[in-house]
Design an enzyme around this catalytic site. Structure first.
Site, mmCIF file in Angstrom:
data_model
loop_
_atom_site.group_PDB
_atom_site.id
_atom_site.type_symbol
_atom_site.label_atom_id
_atom_site.label_comp_id
_atom_site.label_asym_id
_atom_site.label_seq_id
_atom_site.Cartn_x
_atom_site.Cartn_y
_atom_site.Cartn_z
ATOM 1 N N SER A 221 0.844 -1.203 0.000
ATOM 2 C CA SER A 221 0.000 0.000 0.000
ATOM 3 C C SER A 221 0.872 1.243 0.000
ATOM 4 C CB SER A 221 -0.885 0.035 1.246
ATOM 5 O OG SER A 221 -0.105 0.340 2.388
ATOM 6 N N ASP A 222 0.407 2.296 -0.638
ATOM 7 C CA ASP A 222 1.064 3.573 -0.398
ATOM 8 C C ASP A 222 0.939 3.850 1.107
ATOM 9 O OD1 ASP A 222 2.363 5.970 -0.548
ATOM 10 O OD2 ASP A 222 1.195 6.765 -2.210
ATOM 11 N N TRP A 223 1.812 4.725 1.594
ATOM 12 C CA TRP A 223 1.911 4.898 3.054
ATOM 13 C C TRP A 223 0.612 5.469 3.649
ATOM 14 C CZ3 TRP A 223 5.297 2.146 1.259
ATOM 15 C CH2 TRP A 223 6.451 1.766 1.934
ATOM 16 N N ALA A 225 -2.346 4.122 2.825
ATOM 17 C CA ALA A 225 -3.449 3.916 1.872
ATOM 18 C C ALA A 225 -4.295 2.695 2.227
ATOM 19 C CB ALA A 225 -2.915 3.773 0.450
#
Ligand code: BGC
Length: 838
Positions: A221-223, A225
């Protein structure tokens, strides 16, 4: 893989659940009992920063758009390999890059990080970059999957995009990075796509990426997300970052226990994570090496070469003397004016997570002074362009008894600065960011920090001070509170839009006198990011443009370095428009008026307003070119290198002309991609809109002649087509040309762009030399996405191949016919049979 299966079989349910979340900001979670180590991830696409707290420095390469402007596949692979090696110097196994979202609108805040408006160019270069990174045993992580094409409301906005557009434009670079680059990881974006969060997108993550494209890596995941326990798990997200877990841990354990998430789904994630440990060699060498700065001559040379190759010569006209202005010959110059806000401090990278502390920076003014030693140099900044007040010069800061220059900074594990600090340092930077509770720099989500220094200005008069923060902050001057950003705050765009606006205050100071400056900062926890940015602005010159004009008038030639900086072009927010900040338009106009021998150097990561192009004799686009900026610029300015970059994007006349203008930024978190497949030059060509500078444009100090395009006239649908042509260096300098091959379908059954880039090649030629350039067009070069069969498709019929020096400078063309196979069209088995996506 037997090892992976054997380990998987021994893991308990709890252990498996623990593995699918990070343990801190930059690490996955290991299982000590079985000797399974955590792996470490680092940003990013143009420099491997590490955890941001070790103080280690990084080799800063040109940003994505600059790399892409080289159109040099082998170069991207070399830069990827160097960054893979840099990631290892930071003890990391995953490098969070390349950024391959599409430059859908020229004001996208992260355009500088992304490669291009064109999916084929993006994907080809991304695959090469990925291969380079992974050649070092480090996983690349193409990001952000998918349609994170603007920063505006990126955490919540829904990119509403039709199936065909998604496939042909936005997914294609990822498809190529996965199929041709074999990426070992992919990052899921913050935004939603057609209403569904990217990290829960079963159709995109499970069906498209994993099942159709055969992706065997991890989706991280993006940080921050990862928002949903069950939806993310079943939707295809493998690793939640950062840790400790927010949506997984006990919540996921419960969801698996009551079968809302099947254990087989969890097993698949763990299998992928274990595979990554094997692929990167981490399983066999579990000891984490400390972060170090690995500054080598080879990396410096590569960063310089990349900056040169990304430099685009936009214009180079003959001056009154009959010769093009560039390259400049220092032997023929007595004096040179070096003007502009980006001359003394060149901007090497954009803002946000991609930036890193460089090993060193060669700024333009210093490099020009070193190169043109016998020339009289006159420097004038011309105007101010800051968005937030400029950083303090550490040379003016005495850290009160500690060694070095900068602020003395003390960190406390409480909110009121009490007791003994847990860390004491000297900090040269005016901007500090911490990944909240997750950074190794701070022990607790709650912490406070105090910065103190004696500040000695070198000008008399009214100084402005600025302070902004994600967290509370205040600034005291000689014991008096000057700025209160503590008792109340207004939310601004700083720190990924999680910080305050900049609060400013003035004080009248005397040059040479020391003032005690204290900044207090407090962070209460819970936010992902904490940060602090300080600035100071000494009294301004009375007539900075006039000073610049006078300098230009008296000099034999002028180099005017304009642009933006990392506060204007940053992750977290888009730009408001194309205008160059401050009074740069007027500065350019008046300096060009004062001296016709003026070279404009544009130091910006995205297109800027260039109405002045008619007034300038010569112009270079250098983007954000990385740490070797000044030397690379001199190589081009003084002719040691011949520019060969081409624009990977269209420079529009005005924002109103651009494809997404009508739809951006959408309403109520809904962002329609109404221009469909007509992105970038596809839009301008099809609509008949004249751009300021077309996609693919870029000049050279030499000239190239194109021969005929030779290609067999008839082919079967589904076959590759080989085209070839001779290119001759018809000038008197060695140089490189990027031959671009576009495809047009003459009578398409669905609306198609005027032409689409399908292949390109960069060729180096000595003066007078001719080479045969071969260009291979795989079946996908002719295909469109068929929304009835949900697959790639090529219709039989006539196509035109167009070979050019830019998308609007077509030098050779040839028609071919694709003939039907056993009647009807041929579908190109989206993912299954084509093997490649271009
Ligand atoms: C960015 C990512 C980056 C991550 C970690 C996020 O804010 O969108 O590109 O890799 O932070 O720094």
């Amino acid at each position: 893989m037997e090892r992976v299966e054997a380990l998987l079989g021994q893991l308990t349910l709890e252990e498996k659940v623990s593995m699918v979340s990070g343990s801190d900001a930059w690490h996955s979670t290991g299982v000590e009992r079985l000797g399974i180590p955590a792996f470490k991830l680092t940003d990013g696409p143009n420099a491997a920063r590490g955890d941001g707290s070790s103080g280690a420095r990084a080799a800063c390469f040109p940003v994505g758009v600059a790399l892409a402007a080289s159109w040099n596949v082998a170069l991207l692979e070399s830069v990827g390999a160097a960054l893979g090696d840099e990631a290892k110097s930071k003890g990391a196994q995953v490098l969070l890059g390349p950024t391959i979202n599409i430059q859908r609108t020229p004001i996208g805040g992260r355009n500088f990080e992304c490669y291009s408006e064109d999916p084929h160019l993006s994907g080809t270069l991304a695959a090469a970059f990925v291969r380079g990174v992974q050649s070092q045993g480090v996983a690349a992580c193409p990001k952000h999957f998918v349609c994170n094409d603007t920063e505006h409301q990126r955490h919540s906005v829904s990119a509403n995009v039709d199936e065909r557009t998604l496939r042909e434009i936005y997914l294609k670079p990822f498809e190529m990075a996965v199929k041709q680059g074999d990426a070992w990881s992919v990052m899921s974006a913050y935004n939603r796509i057609n209403g569904v969060f990217a990290s829960s997108h079963d159709a995109l993550l499970n069906e498209t990426l994993k099942a159709q494209w055969g992706f065997s890596g991890i989706v991280v995941s993006d940080w921050g997300a990862a928002l949903h326990t069950v939806e993310n798990a079943n939707g295809g997200l493998d690793l939640e970052m950062p840790g400790p877990p927010r949506t997984r841990g006990a919540k996921l354990l419960e969801a698996v226990r009551d079968a809302r998430v099947p254990e087989t789904v969890l097993d698949d994630k763990v299998r992928r994570l274990l595979t990554l440990l094997v692929r990167t060699g981490r399983l066999d060498s579990p000891a984490e090496t400390p972060e170090r700065s690995d500054d080598t001559p080879e990396k410096r040379a590569l960063a310089r070469r990349a900056a040169i190759e990304g430099t685009v010569l936009l214009k180079n006209e003959a001056t009154a003397l009959g010769q093009p202005l560039l390259p400049l010959d220092p032997a023929k110059l007595n004096s040179l004016a070096v003007i502009g806000p980006n001359a003394e401090i060149g901007r090497i990278q954009g803002g946000g997570s991609s930036s890193a502390p460089p090993h060193h920076v060669v700024h333009p003014l210093a490099a020009i002074a070193a190169r043109a030693k016998d020339v009289e140099l006159i420097h004038e900044p011309g105007c101010l362009t800051h968005r937030y007040l400029p950083a303090f010069d550490p040379r003016q800061l005495d850290p009160l008894g500690r060694a070095g220059e900068g602020f003395a900074i003390d960190y406390f594990s409480n909110l009121d600065f009490s007791g003994t600090p847990f860390r004491e340092r000297v900090e040269r930077r005016s901007k500090l960011a911490w990944f909240g509770a997750f950074a190794s720099d701070v022990r607790d989500p709650k912490f406070s920090a105090r910065l103190s220094a004696s500040f000695t200005p070198d000008t008399d008069g009214v100084h402005q001070f600025g302070l902004m923060s994600a967290g509370k902050s205040r600034l005291l001057l000689d014991g008096e509170e000057l700025i209160d950003n503590w008792s109340s705050q207004t939310r601004g765009e700083s720190f990924y839009s999680a910080g305050s606006t900049e609060v400013r205050a003035e004080a009248s100071l005397e040059a040479g006198k020391g003032y005690r400056l204290v900044v207090e900062f407090q962070r209460e926890g819970n936010q992902l990011i904490a940060g602090l940015q300080l600035g100071v602005l000494p009294p301004a010159a009375e007539d900075p443009i006039g000073d610049a004009v006078r300098a230009a008038e008296t000099a034999d030639a002028a180099i005017l370095i304009v642009g933006t900086n990392a506060d204007w072009e940053s992750e977290g927010h888009d730009r408001a428009g194309l205008a160059l900040p401050g009074d740069q338009a007027e500065l350019i106009d008046r300096v060009c008026g004062a001296n016709p021998r003026t070279v404009i150097v544009v130091n910006a990561g995205s297109p800027v307003e260039t109405a002045w192009l008619d007034r300038a004799s010569a112009a270079l686009q250098v983007w954000f070119p990385g740490q070797e900026f000044g030397d690379a610029l001199c190589d081009v300015l003084f002719g040691d290198a011949n520019p060969s970059g081409k624009l990977p994007l269209t420079v529009p006349v005005q924002l109103e002309d651009t494809p997404a203008f009508e739809h951006y930024p959408g309403k109520n978190q809904e962002l329609p991609y109404g221009e469909g497949i007509f992105v970038g030059y596809r839009w301008y060509d099809t609509r008949g809109i004249e751009p300021r500078l077309p996609f693919g444009h870029g000049l050279s100090y030499t000239t190239f002649a194109y021969g005929e395009l030779s290609v067999e006239r008839a082919h079967r649908v589904g076959e590759s087509v080989s085209a070839a042509l001779d290119v001759t260096n018809s000038g008197d300098r060695a140089g490189a040309e990027v031959v671009q091959l576009y495809v047009r379908e003459l009578s398409p059954s669905v609306p198609r762009p005027e032409k689409e880039l399908a292949a390109f090649a960069k060729v180096w030629l000595e003066p007078g030399e001719t080479r045969r350039v071969e260009l291979e067009l795989p079946p996908r070069g002719f295909a469109f996405w068929d929304v009835v069969d949900h697959d790639w498709r090529v219709d039989p019929g006539e196509f035109e191949l167009l070979a050019g020096s830019s998308s609007r400078d077509i030098r050779a063309r040839q028609r071919i016919e694709l003939q039907t196979e056993l009647g009807g069209s041929r579908e190109l088995g989206g993912s299954r049979e084509l093997g490649g996506s271009s």
